[in-house]
Design a protein around this motif. Structure first.
Motif, PDB file in Angstrom:
ATOM      1  N   ASP A  67       8.333  -0.540   7.556  1.00  0.00           N
ATOM      2  CA  ASP A  67       8.719   0.650   6.047  1.00  0.00           C
ATOM      3  C   ASP A  67       9.626   0.560   4.992  1.00  0.00           C
ATOM      4  O   ASP A  67       8.941   2.054   4.101  1.00  0.00           O
ATOM      5  N   GLN A  68      10.128  -0.655   5.381  1.00  0.00           N
ATOM      6  CA  GLN A  68      10.885  -0.098   3.826  1.00  0.00           C
ATOM      7  C   GLN A  68      10.305  -0.729   2.170  1.00  0.00           C
ATOM      8  O   GLN A  68      10.383  -0.405   1.476  1.00  0.00           O
ATOM      9  N   ILE A  69       8.560  -1.885   2.385  1.00  0.00           N
ATOM     10  CA  ILE A  69       8.143  -1.683   1.913  1.00  0.00           C
ATOM     11  C   ILE A  69       7.650  -0.701   1.088  1.00  0.00           C
ATOM     12  O   ILE A  69       6.663  -0.738   0.216  1.00  0.00           O
ATOM     13  N   ARG A  70       6.814   0.138   2.456  1.00  0.00           N
ATOM     14  CA  ARG A  70       6.475   1.208   1.754  1.00  0.00           C
ATOM     15  C   ARG A  70       6.577   1.799   0.793  1.00  0.00           C
ATOM     16  O   ARG A  70       6.226   2.984   0.566  1.00  0.00           O
ATOM     17  N   LEU A  71       8.799   2.638   1.100  1.00  0.00           N
ATOM     18  CA  LEU A  71       9.151   3.259   1.068  1.00  0.00           C
ATOM     19  C   LEU A  71       9.114   2.930  -0.965  1.00  0.00           C
ATOM     20  O   LEU A  71       9.291   3.952  -1.623  1.00  0.00           O
ATOM     21  N   VAL A  72       9.449   1.540  -0.827  1.00  0.00           N
ATOM     22  CA  VAL A  72       9.405   1.817  -2.723  1.00  0.00           C
ATOM     23  C   VAL A  72       8.411   1.063  -3.292  1.00  0.00           C
ATOM     24  O   VAL A  72       8.921   1.666  -4.262  1.00  0.00           O
ATOM     25  N   LEU A  73       7.615   1.104  -2.796  1.00  0.00           N
ATOM     26  CA  LEU A  73       6.102   0.747  -3.453  1.00  0.00           C
ATOM     27  C   LEU A  73       6.022   2.480  -3.452  1.00  0.00           C
ATOM     28  O   LEU A  73       4.595   2.746  -4.736  1.00  0.00           O
ATOM     29  N   ALA A  74       6.335   3.415  -2.646  1.00  0.00           N
ATOM     30  CA  ALA A  74       5.552   4.559  -2.447  1.00  0.00           C
ATOM     31  C   ALA A  74       6.467   5.322  -4.206  1.00  0.00           C
ATOM     32  O   ALA A  74       5.694   6.580  -4.543  1.00  0.00           O
ATOM     33  N   GLU A  79       0.801   7.624  -6.525  1.00  0.00           N
ATOM     34  CA  GLU A  79      -0.011   8.358  -6.126  1.00  0.00           C
ATOM     35  C   GLU A  79      -1.014   7.078  -5.493  1.00  0.00           C
ATOM     36  O   GLU A  79      -2.017   7.685  -4.942  1.00  0.00           O
ATOM     37  N   LEU A  80      -0.068   6.302  -4.793  1.00  0.00           N
ATOM     38  CA  LEU A  80      -0.799   4.926  -4.137  1.00  0.00           C
ATOM     39  C   LEU A  80      -0.917   5.679  -2.376  1.00  0.00           C
ATOM     40  O   LEU A  80       0.254   6.052  -2.506  1.00  0.00           O
ATOM     41  N   SER A  81      -2.093   5.564  -1.839  1.00  0.00           N
ATOM     42  CA  SER A  81      -2.358   5.851  -0.455  1.00  0.00           C
ATOM     43  C   SER A  81      -1.505   4.641   0.137  1.00  0.00           C
ATOM     44  O   SER A  81      -1.812   3.556   0.028  1.00  0.00           O
ATOM     45  N   GLN A  82      -1.273   4.851   1.551  1.00  0.00           N
ATOM     46  CA  GLN A  82      -0.531   4.013   2.556  1.00  0.00           C
ATOM     47  C   GLN A  82      -1.603   3.315   2.770  1.00  0.00           C
ATOM     48  O   GLN A  82      -1.311   2.550   4.537  1.00  0.00           O
ATOM     49  N   THR A  83      -3.129   3.672   2.821  1.00  0.00           N
ATOM     50  CA  THR A  83      -3.773   3.604   3.131  1.00  0.00           C
ATOM     51  C   THR A  83      -4.495   1.873   2.227  1.00  0.00           C
ATOM     52  O   THR A  83      -5.124   1.119   2.761  1.00  0.00           O
ATOM     53  N   GLN A  84      -4.162   1.930   1.485  1.00  0.00           N
ATOM     54  CA  GLN A  84      -4.202   0.690   0.464  1.00  0.00           C
ATOM     55  C   GLN A  84      -3.105   0.045   0.492  1.00  0.00           C
ATOM     56  O   GLN A  84      -2.884  -0.995   0.127  1.00  0.00           O
ATOM     57  N   VAL A  85      -2.440  -0.311   1.707  1.00  0.00           N
ATOM     58  CA  VAL A  85      -1.067  -1.000   1.595  1.00  0.00           C
ATOM     59  C   VAL A  85      -1.735  -1.559   2.893  1.00  0.00           C
ATOM     60  O   VAL A  85      -1.573  -1.135   3.936  1.00  0.00           O
ATOM     61  N   GLU A  86      -1.357  -2.969   3.172  1.00  0.00           N
ATOM     62  CA  GLU A  86      -1.751  -3.705   4.375  1.00  0.00           C
ATOM     63  C   GLU A  86      -0.529  -4.717   4.563  1.00  0.00           C
ATOM     64  O   GLU A  86      -0.171  -5.683   3.869  1.00  0.00           O
ATOM     65  N   PHE A  87      -0.135  -5.022   5.949  1.00  0.00           N
ATOM     66  CA  PHE A  87       0.832  -6.145   6.170  1.00  0.00           C
ATOM     67  C   PHE A  87       0.369  -7.191   7.289  1.00  0.00           C
ATOM     68  O   PHE A  87      -0.793  -7.186   7.881  1.00  0.00           O
ATOM     69  N   LYS A  88       1.109  -8.545   6.803  1.00  0.00           N
ATOM     70  CA  LYS A  88       0.581  -9.496   8.026  1.00  0.00           C
ATOM     71  C   LYS A  88       1.938 -10.185   8.109  1.00  0.00           C
ATOM     72  O   LYS A  88       2.609 -10.502   7.360  1.00  0.00           O
TER      73      LYS A  88
END
Length: 292
Positions: A67-74, A79-88
């Protein structure tokens, strides 16, 4: 320790904002990959092109929250969609050792083998020990394989010039095949270090000299010359390479795509009698001997 691998489908967006954001979170590795099967084989001098669709992959410590990664990328790319970010989740391992273990000995020609240090050597033939390093050349690429097969078919000469030596695989192979002296040239200091390390690992350190192009004496001549670079560079280097050929020298040129071979041949045709074209996976090796 586990790791978090995040993959971001950037499309045509510049990668720098995402790189900066992930580095701030402690990314230990970031790579850019082609997301549209659009290889860039030979950019023009001075260009640093990127693909039209870029996939960014980063490796972060396992305690970093997605979630922290998503926040800094946002924040970096609104304009980046969360569907364009994947985790493994990625388990800890010795990545270099794992890569080395995946490499098996490969044969080139009748009797030349390239063998990683952790693999048992074949019982017969000429063996070159070589591990992956920071410079190009493990024998797996078609252009390197073509050059190794060409060298394996030659009788040894008195002096081999490997111009654009990369990892030094061709220089070391030439030494192991019996060429009396080898000069390996590259404009990348890391390539020269890799060549020296690989020469020493094969007991050929005293027979292989390395230098940058500007340090190669104008009077230097070799009876065997191999250059595995790229076509535009080979064309630009034609006068230099030919001037370093002894009379009757054998020469091989690779790093050439099928549709580029005619232009490379033309650049050398006035002084080289080409006798053989070898092809693999869309790449060409041109070989022959110096006239006169």
């Amino acid at each position: 320790m586990d790791w978090v691998q995040v993959t971001v489908a950037l499309g045509g967006r510049p990668p720098a904002p995402a790189e900066d954001a992930l580095n701030a979170l402690g990314a230990v590795a970031i790579e850019l990959a082609d997301g549209a099967d659009q290889p860039i084989l030979e950019p023009a001098p001075g260009e640093t092109p990127l693909w039209s669709r870029i996939h960014l992959r980063a490796l972060l410590p396992g305690d970093v929250n997605p979630d922290q990664i998503r926040l800094v990328l946002a924040a970096a790319l609104p304009e980046l969609s969360q569907t364009q970010v994947e985790f493994k989740r990625v388990a800890e391992r010795d990545w270099v050792a794992a890569f080395k273990n995946d490499l098996a000995p490969c044969r080139f020609g009748d009797n030349l083998w390239i063998c990683p240090t952790q693999s048992p050597p074949p019982k017969q033939g000429t063996v070159v020990r070589l591990d992956p390093g920071l410079a190009f050349g493990t024998g797996r690429h078609a252009t390197t394989a073509l050059c190794l097969e060409w060298l394996a078919a030659l009788s040894p000469g008195s002096h081999l010039l490997d111009y654009g030596c990369g990892s030094g695989i061709l220089a070391v192979a030439g030494a192991c095949l019996g060429h009396a002296a080898i000069t390996a040239v590259d404009n990348d200091p890391q390539a020269l270090l890799a060549t020296e390390d690989n020469a020493a690992a094969n007991g050929m350190g005293e027979r292989i000299a390395t230098c940058a192009p500007e340090a190669l004496s104008a009077a230097f001549r070799a009876d065997t010359v191999v250059a595995n670079i790229l076509s535009n560079t080979l064309i630009q280097l034609a006068p230099t390479l030919l001037d370093h050929c002894a009379p009757g020298a054998r020469i091989a040129l690779s790093g050439i795509l099928d549709n580029q071979s005619a232009r490379v041949r033309e650049a050398y045709a006035a002084r080289v009698e080409f006798t053989d074209d070898r092809r693999r996976d869309g790449w060409v090796l041109l070989s022959g001997s110096l006239r006169g």
